[in-house]
Design an enzyme around this catalytic site. Structure first.
Site: not given
Length: 271
Positions: A61-62, A131, A161, A169, A172-173, A175-176
């Site tokens: 993904d990067g 993202n 923190d 999009a 799910t990264a 954020n999830y």
């Protein structure tokens, strides 16, 4: 002249599937990705991104995020091939039949976020994120952040923190992982998600209209420094960050049929 001698012009042929003759390949530095790059270019050739019908990004993904950022000024779709670690935005790796897969692929069109970060020294930095845009404390002290939506204060102080604004999009990264909601890819909303919130202790974040303008102000940044990150672009020692959808930029991602972002987002919620 006999009527049988009159001939109507033949109907124009129906448009066929999109043709992807000129392919630009980009690969991460991972050994598996570099090896795949050599195999693909030997079979399908290669060309510059500005001359391509499609860009194929090989890696994780990067690599996809890097490719989208590098090609945002081009009207060229991007098809990801998974040869990295995380591959949520990528298709399965297969060497054979690439042009057929490209012709059958389903498009997903997304807009990035625009981050405007104001540093303590007066410098202003801008970056885009597919993202999320996240603020994170730089030291052991918790960050103290004031939240404004469309110029109106919604929270006078979030002790945490960090906090992030995520797109569908990107839901799910990071954020999830921070217990934020998964958003359908076509949803006209953004997720505002705290990272380890201390006060208000029970606050779990908010869902915002897609066109919302989010302002995150850092309280006492000289004593409690905070960094801001738009995907992989970090700006340290910020005092304020503005986040909103970048309407003038649209990315087109291609996915194999039945494995598009909509399906992946639904499937992730039942994993």
């Amino acid at each position: 002249m006999d009527e049988s001698e009159h001939h109507s012009p033949a109907p124009a042929p129906a448009p066929g599937p999109a043709r992807f003759e000129r392919i630009c390949f980009r690969a991460s530095d991972a050994p598996a990705a570099r090896a795949a790059l050599a195999r693909f270019t030997a079979i399908y050739g290669d060309c510059k991104a500005a001359e391509a019908d499609v860009i194929v990004a090989i890696g994780g993904d990067g690599m996809m995020l890097e490719t989208l950022a590098a090609s945002e000024a081009l009207d060229v779709p991007v098809y990801g091939m998974h040869r990295g670690t995380v591959g949520f935005l990528m298709n399965d790796y297969r060497l054979e039949g690439l042009r057929e897969r490209l012709a059958e692929a389903e498009p997903a069109r997304i807009n990035p976020l625009r981050m405007t970060a104001y540093r303590m020294d007066g410098e202003v930095r801008r970056a885009r994120a597919i993202n999320e845009v996240s603020l994170i404390r730089q030291r052991h002290q918790a960050a103290r952040i004031r939240i404004l939506i469309d110029g109106k204060e919604r929270m006078s102080e979030l002790v945490c923190d960090g906090v992030m604004v995520a797109t569908p999009a990107g839901s799910t990264a990071y954020n999830y992982s921070a217990h934020g909601p998964i958003l359908p890819i076509q949803a006209d909303i953004l997720a505002l998600t705290p990272i380890s919130a201390f006060r208000p202790r029970r606050w779990r974040g908010a869902l915002l209209p897609r066109d919302a303008q989010v302002t995150l102000e850092v309280s006492a940044p000289e004593h409690r420094p905070v960094s801001a990150t738009a995907d992989n672009v970090e700006v340290r020692d910020v005092r304020r960050v503005d986040v909103e959808i970048e309407r003038e930029v649209t990315h087109t991602l291609l996915f194999d049929p039945g494995h598009g972002l909509e399906e992946r987002l639904i499937r992730e919620q039942f994993a």
